[in-house]
Design a protein around this motif. Structure first.
Motif, short mmCIF file in Angstrom:
data_model
loop_
_atom_site.label_atom_id
_atom_site.label_comp_id
_atom_site.label_asym_id
_atom_site.label_seq_id
_atom_site.Cartn_x
_atom_site.Cartn_y
_atom_site.Cartn_z
N VAL A 38 0.92 -1.13 0.15
CA VAL A 38 -0.11 -0.15 0.02
C VAL A 38 0.89 1.37 -0.02
CG1 VAL A 38 -1.88 -1.28 1.27
CG2 VAL A 38 -0.10 -0.09 2.44
N GLN A 39 0.33 2.42 -0.24
CA GLN A 39 0.85 3.66 -0.05
C GLN A 39 -0.03 4.37 0.74
OE1 GLN A 39 -0.02 2.96 -3.43
NE2 GLN A 39 1.89 1.78 -3.83
N THR A 40 0.37 5.45 1.46
CA THR A 40 -0.39 6.30 2.35
C THR A 40 -1.51 7.09 1.60
OG1 THR A 40 1.47 7.98 2.49
CG2 THR A 40 1.29 6.66 4.20
N ILE A 41 -1.00 7.26 0.25
CA ILE A 41 -2.01 8.21 -0.78
C ILE A 41 -2.10 6.97 -2.16
CG2 ILE A 41 -2.44 9.98 -2.17
CD1 ILE A 41 -0.88 11.61 -0.31
N LYS A 42 -3.31 6.61 -2.33
CA LYS A 42 -3.52 5.66 -3.34
C LYS A 42 -2.76 6.21 -4.58
CE LYS A 42 -7.03 2.78 -5.34
NZ LYS A 42 -8.48 2.35 -5.43
N GLY A 43 -1.97 5.25 -5.09
CA GLY A 43 -1.25 5.79 -6.54
C GLY A 43 0.18 6.06 -5.86
N GLY A 44 0.44 6.37 -4.95
CA GLY A 44 1.76 6.86 -4.30
C GLY A 44 2.33 8.13 -4.77
N LEU A 45 1.40 9.03 -5.49
CA LEU A 45 1.85 10.25 -6.16
C LEU A 45 2.83 9.89 -7.37
CD1 LEU A 45 2.09 12.71 -3.14
CD2 LEU A 45 0.18 12.06 -4.56
N ASP A 46 2.85 8.94 -7.92
CA ASP A 46 3.73 8.42 -9.08
C ASP A 46 3.18 9.47 -10.27
OD1 ASP A 46 4.68 6.83 -7.84
OD2 ASP A 46 3.48 4.83 -8.50
N GLY A 47 4.38 10.09 -10.77
CA GLY A 47 4.07 10.78 -11.96
C GLY A 47 3.92 12.28 -11.75
N LEU A 48 3.83 12.84 -10.57
CA LEU A 48 3.63 14.18 -10.02
C LEU A 48 4.90 14.68 -9.51
CD1 LEU A 48 0.54 13.47 -7.79
CD2 LEU A 48 0.52 14.76 -9.97
N VAL A 49 5.37 15.85 -10.20
CA VAL A 49 6.62 16.59 -9.83
C VAL A 49 6.47 17.90 -9.36
CG1 VAL A 49 7.80 15.14 -11.57
CG2 VAL A 49 6.74 17.23 -12.26
N ILE A 50 7.42 18.41 -8.89
CA ILE A 50 7.32 19.79 -8.48
C ILE A 50 7.81 20.78 -9.52
CG2 ILE A 50 8.23 21.51 -6.59
CD1 ILE A 50 6.55 19.23 -5.49
N GLY A 51 6.90 21.65 -9.77
CA GLY A 51 7.22 22.63 -10.94
C GLY A 51 7.17 24.25 -10.44
N GLN A 52 7.47 25.02 -11.19
CA GLN A 52 7.63 26.51 -11.14
C GLN A 52 6.69 27.16 -12.27
OE1 GLN A 52 11.10 28.64 -10.80
NE2 GLN A 52 10.11 30.29 -9.48
N GLU A 241 -3.41 21.04 11.32
CA GLU A 241 -3.39 19.86 10.70
C GLU A 241 -2.11 19.07 11.06
OE1 GLU A 241 -2.92 18.43 5.87
OE2 GLU A 241 -3.16 20.61 6.31
N SER A 242 -2.14 17.75 10.98
CA SER A 242 -1.11 16.85 11.48
C SER A 242 -0.01 16.96 10.45
CB SER A 242 -1.57 15.33 11.63
OG SER A 242 -2.47 15.41 12.68
N PRO A 243 1.26 16.68 11.04
CA PRO A 243 2.46 16.44 10.07
C PRO A 243 2.32 15.18 9.23
CG PRO A 243 3.31 15.99 12.37
CD PRO A 243 1.70 16.60 12.40
N GLU A 244 3.09 15.43 8.06
CA GLU A 244 3.06 14.20 7.24
C GLU A 244 3.16 12.77 7.72
OE1 GLU A 244 1.49 14.37 4.31
OE2 GLU A 244 1.42 16.72 4.63
N TRP A 245 4.18 12.66 8.69
CA TRP A 245 4.62 11.52 9.16
C TRP A 245 3.45 10.89 9.77
CZ3 TRP A 245 4.39 10.35 14.11
CH2 TRP A 245 4.32 11.35 15.32
N LEU A 246 2.87 11.69 10.83
CA LEU A 246 1.49 11.40 11.47
C LEU A 246 0.29 10.87 10.70
CD1 LEU A 246 0.19 10.87 14.02
CD2 LEU A 246 -0.36 13.25 14.34
N LYS A 247 0.07 11.77 9.66
CA LYS A 247 -1.08 11.34 8.57
C LYS A 247 -0.78 10.24 7.63
CE LYS A 247 -1.29 15.39 6.48
NZ LYS A 247 -1.74 16.46 5.72
N ASN A 248 0.56 9.89 7.59
CA ASN A 248 0.58 8.71 6.93
C ASN A 248 0.50 7.54 7.71
OD1 ASN A 248 1.39 10.33 4.83
ND2 ASN A 248 3.88 10.31 4.77
#
Length: 819
Positions: A38-52, A241-248
């Motif tokens: 599993v991933q904490t978010i379905k799909g594991g954010l595959d294909g998503l990148v940071i852009g400007q 909102e909780s930090p990412e580690w806790l939410k995950n």
């Protein structure tokens, strides 16, 4: 219960695959029902990148769309058409490139190269809810300016692949209903295999009371329902909102994050198995907490917005004016932590399992907290867990510990004391596994060896092991950790081969079941638990002799049955209500009794007993109407024939049975059947109208209760014997007897067989007359007598002599006259 592989490894230093861990857990009794990546978010954010966003201009064919160029770390920037109102040049954003699959619940869609109002778009700039990192759809995600362009979104959000183990926790193993509890069992599993594997318990040494500015006094009025109550306050927290580690961590096991404080209490619950509750301290009216019961019918609105009527037995956590929480089960609507909360009152308690179970059932609430409390949490662990939770709240929400730890613990819960004999260990396991191995396993299971001799040990079993209170429980634990598969199967059978000449009750039961089925009966199987109200006001089966069920699920299942009757009547009522009125039913089943007079000190089971019974029910027509014959109602005489057939099939001599009139409050007219030794084998008759009325049955019902246990005991010395058919003729003679109405056929039959024991083979009543031409209070029975000598032909003188003796005995003993 869901266990995260990554989370579990925080408490034990193992390096094995999830599949190997699954096999290990199953081998020690924590059966794994499934292993899933599993991933904490379905799909594991595959294909998503940071852009400007480099440029952002208004779409020439739309007043709300923008055409942007976005640098995602590739050679050329991407042109993306975006409809978000907050998009602007210079922003750092999350970009879904062409080919990326996004998820919305169970649905998914792929990002494609497309034209939007004539302008090509090569991706999508994303909002929180579109990629599963939040719920907002007000606009696109705007990231901090220092985030690296081209960074994978999964790395930015800390998304890690994980493996989810679905562990099937049995009701007795609440100690394993947490990640640390499972880790503790895994560490025990490796105790004999790899000494380097250690259990890692998070430290709470950093806990420190920083001030006492928020001390809230607590009063526990019902210490039976709440044997221990611990609490501390934290001031100056910032609820966000909780930090990412806790939410995950929470998302992986299927929990929805709420806010940082609430999420920490949920995290600790699934970490240590101890439920906690965080109250908004500023909402505690009167500045005090009272743990008590409230009046029956008190209204209380729970966290789900439902207004509930409380029972006087429900334990409530209250302030000075009103209830705030159903203790150990569910929080209230107005006392929990929200975004405006600044000060927290943190509760860590041990509640009586029976109290929690009853409350949860009454209100139909099954929460993570009630699941653990009703099975028995660790009463010795409330302080540690309180410190652990308080430190984590400080880590994610800030604040200061603003009171001393309050701990109301009037009577310490002691560990279970168990004496363990080594001889019994080796006997039950079937193998000598050695004292060193036994002591290693006991240590790994946190069972303290108080004293040791060559013969065995005295142990202190920790209070959280509610399922281990006897020596055999300890031996079972030793064996599951040692490994069932490590006990070899030898080539010798160490057993005695016993022989019994008593009849096989189960085979005979099948024999009679087949006979009854062949005669048109249907077998029924009813619950042994039934309504206690059925036995109210009965003398034949008084309510005081019912075996009562503690913590019964409902009043319909409050006692164990004393008779099969009521289950069959419920079957009849259900069928009659559905227009199936001609019924013949039978049931084999146990009946249970409690007799206070049989109580013995030191023998808790002495007043309890059970018997196996066979019940028969008839109602409606014996034969339905047809062109060949009119319909014929079922009767008690039909029932009698079936009973006699049962006795005959079992080899019981009907002539040796004693039939007598019987009366009780469940049968309006009945007969009893006793053996020659005085055992009551059966009772049959017409079900009393008040019994039928209780279950809304308007038609007559005929019922027979056969005590199968006693019937089988009558067969213990029986064997099948065969005799040659007589070569000499039988002779039949009749008598028409005028007798009092009070005289029964059974009396006539008994006198006849006593008069002639050798030559009289059969007596049969073939006509009964009452009415005209008879004296008042009289009736006429026409009875036939079958005579036969197996060695010679009977003479007239013999026959007449026998008939004369019969006549004289009937006249002298019954006052009979010949008609």
């Amino acid at each position: 219960m869901n266990i995260s592989y990554n989370w579990l490894k925080q408490y034990i230093n193992i390096d094995i695959t999830p599949d190997a861990l699954s096999k290990a857990l199953t081998s020690i009794g924590l059966e794994v029902g499934g292993v899933e990546k599993v991933q904490t978010i379905k799909g594991g954010l595959d294909g998503l990148v940071i852009g400007q966003v480099l440029t952002c201009i208004i779409h020439e064919n739309s007043d709300h769309l923008h055409v942007c160029t976005v640098n995602v770390g590739e050679d050329e920037p991407l042109q993306i058409v975006c409809g978000a109102p907050n998009v602007a040049s210079g922003q750092k954003v999350v970009v879904a490139t062409v080919g990326t699959k996004l998820y919305s619940g169970e649905d998914s869609f792929s990002i494609k190269r497309s034209k939007i109002r004539g302008v090509e778009s090569f991706g999508m700039i994303c909002a929180e809810d579109e990629i599963g990192v939040g719920t907002s759809h007000d606009g696109i995600i705007i990231l901090p300016a220092d985030v690296q362009i081209g960074m994978l979104a999964k790395d930015y959000y800390g998304i890690k692949d994980d493996t989810l183990l679905e562990v099937d926790i049995t009701p007795n193993r609440v100690d394993a209903a947490s990640h640390f509890g499972v880790a503790r069992d895994v560490a025990a599993f490796f105790a004999l295999k790899d000494a380097s594997v250690k259990l890692i318990k998070p430290s709470v040494d950093a806990f420190k009371v920083q001030n006492t500015n928020l001390s809230i006094p607590v009063t526990v009025e019902n210490t039976d329902a709440c044997p221990r109550y611990s609490a501390v306050t934290i001031s100056g927290v910032k609820v966000t909102e909780s930090p990412e580690w806790l939410k995950n961590y929470l998302l992986v096991i299927g929990l929805r994050p709420i806010n940082n404080v609430v999420d920490i209490t949920n995290f600790v619950l699934h970490e240590m198995g101890q439920p906690l509750h965080a109250f908004d301290a500023d909402k505690i009216k009167g500045g005090e907490v009272r743990v008590k019961n409230l009046a029956d019918g008190t209204s209380f609105t729970t966290l789900d917005g439902v207004e509930r009527k409380l029972n006087a037995a429900d334990l409530m956590i209250c302030n000075a004016e009103e209830p705030m929480c159903i203790g150990g089960v569910f929080g209230g609507a107005d006392s929990g932590v929200t975004e405006t909360t600044q000060n927290v009152f943190l509760e860590s308690a041990y509640f009586n399992p029976v109290t929690i179970r009853k409350t949860a059932r009454r209100h139909v609430l099954n929460t993570d907290a009630s699941f653990r409390f009703e099975r028995g949490c660790d009463p010795t662990n409330t302080i540690y867990v309180l410190k652990r939770c308080a430190l984590l709240i400080q880590e994610v929400a800030g604040g200061q510990i603003s009171s001393d730890i309050l701990d109301i613990y009037p009577e310490e819960v002691k560990p279970f004391v168990v004496e363990l004999a080594l001889e019994k260990v080796n006997s039950l396991i079937g193998k000598e596994i050695g004292k060193e191995n036994i002591e290693t396993i006991l240590g790994a299971l946190e069972m303290e060896i108080v004293s040791s001799t060559e013969e065995g040990y005295v142990l202190h079993v920790p209070a959280y092991r509610v399922d281990v209170q006897r020596d055999v429980d300890v031996i079972e634990d030793i064996l599951r950790i040692y490994g069932y598969n490590n006990v070899e199967i030898g080539d010798k059978l160490k057993s005695n081969l016993s022989f019994s000449d008593k009849p096989d009750s189960y085979k005979l039961q099948n024999l009679i079941a087949e006979q009854l089925t062949a005669q048109g009966f249907n077998e029924v199987l009813n619950n042994s638990l039934t309504k206690g109200a059925y036995y109210n006001d009965l003398t034949s089966f008084p309510a005081g002799k019912s075996v009562k069920i503690l913590n019964s699920l409902s009043s319909d299942l409050s006692v164990m049955r004393q008779t099969l009757l009521f289950g069959g009547l419920e079957n009849i009522a259900r069928n009659v209500n559905r227009r199936s009125t001609d019924l013949k039913l039978y049931e084999f089943g146990n009946c249970y009794y409690y007799n206070v007079e049989d109580r013995k000190e030191g023998d808790a089971m002495a007043p309890y007993s059970e018997d196996f019974h066979l019940g028969l029910w008839l109602t409606g027509n014996k034969r339905a109407q047809s062109w060949t014959a009119a319909d014929e109602k079922s009767s008690v005489f039909e029932l009698k024939a079936y009973i006699e057939n049962v006795f005959k099939r079992l080899g019981i001599n009907l002539r040796k049975l004693v039939i007598g009139e019987y009366s009780d409050d469940i049968l309006s007219e009945a007969l009893s059947v006793y053996s020659a030794s005085g055992k009551k084998l059966a009772v049959y008759g017409i079900v009393h109208p008040k019994m039928r009325k209780m279950i809304d049955i308007e038609v007559d019902v005929f019922y027979a209760d056969l005590n199968w246990t006693l019937i089988i005991s009558e067969l213990s010395d029986k064997s099948v014997r065969y005799t040659e058919i007589s070569k000499y003729p039988e002779v039949k003679r009749d008598l028409a007897l005028l007798i009092d109405k009070s005289v029964t056929y059974a009396e006539i039959e008994k006198i006849a067989y006593e008069t002639e024991r050798k030559l009289l083979k059969k007596v049969n009543l073939f006509d009964v007359y009452e009415g005209k031409n008879l004296e008042a209070g009289k009736k006429s029975y026409a009875v036939s007598f079958l005579l036969q000598d197996d060695t010679k032909t009977l003479t007239d003188n013999q026959i007449e002599g026998i008939m004369k003796k019969l006549q004289i005995n009937f006249e002298t003993k019954l006052g009979a006259k010949l008609r």
